[in-house]
Design an enzyme around this catalytic site. Structure first.
Site, PDB file in Angstrom:
ATOM      1  N   LYS A 146       1.129  -0.993  -0.301  1.00  0.00           N
ATOM      2  CA  LYS A 146      -0.008  -0.301  -0.167  1.00  0.00           C
ATOM      3  C   LYS A 146       0.907   1.478  -0.540  1.00  0.00           C
ATOM      4  O   LYS A 146       2.039   1.289   0.366  1.00  0.00           O
ATOM      5  CB  LYS A 146      -1.079  -0.251   1.353  1.00  0.00           C
ATOM      6  CG  LYS A 146      -1.590  -0.929   1.177  1.00  0.00           C
ATOM      7  CD  LYS A 146      -2.851  -0.405   0.046  1.00  0.00           C
ATOM      8  CE  LYS A 146      -4.195  -2.492   0.236  1.00  0.00           C
ATOM      9  NZ  LYS A 146      -3.575  -3.584  -0.125  1.00  0.00           N
ATOM     10  N   ASP A 147       0.306   2.178  -0.466  1.00  0.00           N
ATOM     11  CA  ASP A 147       1.265   3.551  -0.542  1.00  0.00           C
ATOM     12  C   ASP A 147       1.135   4.615   0.072  1.00  0.00           C
ATOM     13  O   ASP A 147       0.673   3.615   1.264  1.00  0.00           O
ATOM     14  CB  ASP A 147      -0.082   4.997  -1.946  1.00  0.00           C
ATOM     15  CG  ASP A 147       0.851   5.785  -1.818  1.00  0.00           C
ATOM     16  OD1 ASP A 147       1.498   6.017  -1.687  1.00  0.00           O
ATOM     17  OD2 ASP A 147       0.824   6.369  -3.426  1.00  0.00           O
ATOM     18  N   ARG A 148       2.493   5.111   0.818  1.00  0.00           N
ATOM     19  CA  ARG A 148       3.050   5.534   1.718  1.00  0.00           C
ATOM     20  C   ARG A 148       2.152   6.927   1.758  1.00  0.00           C
ATOM     21  O   ARG A 148       1.870   7.024   3.211  1.00  0.00           O
ATOM     22  CB  ARG A 148       4.122   5.409   1.747  1.00  0.00           C
ATOM     23  CG  ARG A 148       4.793   6.507   2.812  1.00  0.00           C
ATOM     24  CD  ARG A 148       6.550   7.011   2.834  1.00  0.00           C
ATOM     25  NE  ARG A 148       7.062   8.334   3.668  1.00  0.00           N
ATOM     26  CZ  ARG A 148       8.353   8.795   3.955  1.00  0.00           C
ATOM     27  NH1 ARG A 148       9.222   8.513   2.941  1.00  0.00           N
ATOM     28  NH2 ARG A 148       8.355   9.644   5.063  1.00  0.00           N
TER      29      ARG A 148
END
Length: 348
Positions: A80-82
């Site tokens: 998942k994206d930061r």
């Protein structure tokens, strides 16, 4: 918007509107949807987390340290994206956990909340992810009327199922390195790098195939030699240009596919082959890497239809809600709506 994606055609023409995405982590919310239920017992501790401003691998490694296990003992269904608020599951091979006070982990890592814990008899794997639900907020949006008109089109026709800019790395570095590896016949035991570069290579060629179809006006119209997929991604052997197939494509029962390149011959023929083969031939270094690693040819739908798509507007702020199946990119939906103005970020 990433310059790397401007290489590819827009289905509805290049947007005239601009806006900012991910101005705050809370403006990009992702919730993971798994394809099954946990048993409630077993040697694997399943931990549902909500993380803000952190990437999955970092949190997983920190959690492994806290549990006193090696990094290889922790896994996930998807990265998942930061720059977002994301909810996802981690699994830890940890037969006994009574001695751990997980509140201490949250105190030490304020960007992570533990939402739920249970047990299961096996670890999470990437194929376990069914999809993700999204809430995206775009701010400082100009020409909102044009954005809303495009949204109505997206709801009916969908968007190109491009791989997003993150697949290609910062400034397309993964593609650049993939070409070098293919050209120099690089051999490595670093499976992570190999996976990144192979994925980038196949995704780059796939995107170009879709882009060419859009340019020539055949995005949602099948041509002789096309390979169609049903809703379970199984190939369909029918007269692909028949009125029956065209209607099934319009209803979403069938979809046109494009090549994820491999070392075997393309199954497309006639006009469909003319969309695909030139894109493979244009990238000899990427194909050398793909063939050298014995990747087998696969198919992927060229259309992406977001599920449960709805939106709201407040001033110059647009809120989008939708769900996507695993392997699809939310940013390619935004790409058809507006030109993204880069948001400056500071890194700790």
């Amino acid at each position: 918007m990433s310059d790397i994606m401007s290489t590819f055609s827009w289905l509805y023409g290049k947007p005239v509107a601009t806006g900012k995405l991910k101005q705050l982590p809370e403006h990009f919310i992702v919730k993971e949807v798994l394809g099954y239920e946990f048993t409630g017992k077993g040697e694997h501790l399943m931990v549902k987390i909500r993380k803000t401003g952190e990437n999955t691998k970092y949190v997983a490694n920190e959690f492994a340290k806290f549990c006193g296990v090696k990094s290889k003992d922790i896994s996930w269904a998807g990265l998942k994206d930061r720059h977002a608020v994301t909810e996802q599951w981690l699994s830890v091979h940890l037969p006994k956990s009574d001695h751990l006070n997980f509140v201490l982990f949250e105190v030490a890592h304020p960007g992570v909340e533990i939402l739920e814990m249970t047990r299961h008899h096996k670890k999470l794997r990437p194929g376990d992810l069914l999809g993700n639900s999204f809430q995206l907020i775009a701010t400082e949006v100009t020409d909102m009327d044009d954005v809303l008109a495009r949204l109505e089109k997206v709801k009916v026709t969908g968007v190109p199922n491009y791989f997003g800019a993150q697949r290609f790395g910062h400034e397309g570095n993964n593609v650049t390195e993939a070409r070098r590896w293919g050209r120099e016949n690089v051999r490595t035991r670093d499976n992570t790098k190999r996976s990144f570069y192979l994925s980038a290579a196949r995704s780059w060629i796939f995107n170009h195939i879709i882009s060419q179809r859009i340019t020539e006006g055949y995005f949602s119209l099948p041509v002789d030699g096309d390979i169609l997929l049903d809703q379970n991604d199984r190939t369909v052997n029918e007269n692909v240009t028949s009125e029956d197939c065209i209607q099934k494509i319009k209803k979403g029962e069938l979809s046109i596919s494009a090549a994820l390149a491999g070392d075997n011959q393309l199954p497309t023929t006639e006009k469909a082959l003319m969309f695909e083969q030139p894109q493979l031939d244009a990238e000899p270094d990427l194909m050398a890497l793909i063939r050298g690693n014995r990747m087998r040819h696969e198919r992927r739908s060229i259309e992406l239809h977001p599920e449960n798509l709805h939106w709201s507007v407040e001033g110059d702020q647009l809120t989008l809600n939708f769900s996507l199946t695993s392997g699809s990119f939310a940013t390619v939906i935004v790409r058809e709506l507006l030109q993204e103005i880069e948001v400056e970020r500071t890194y700790d």
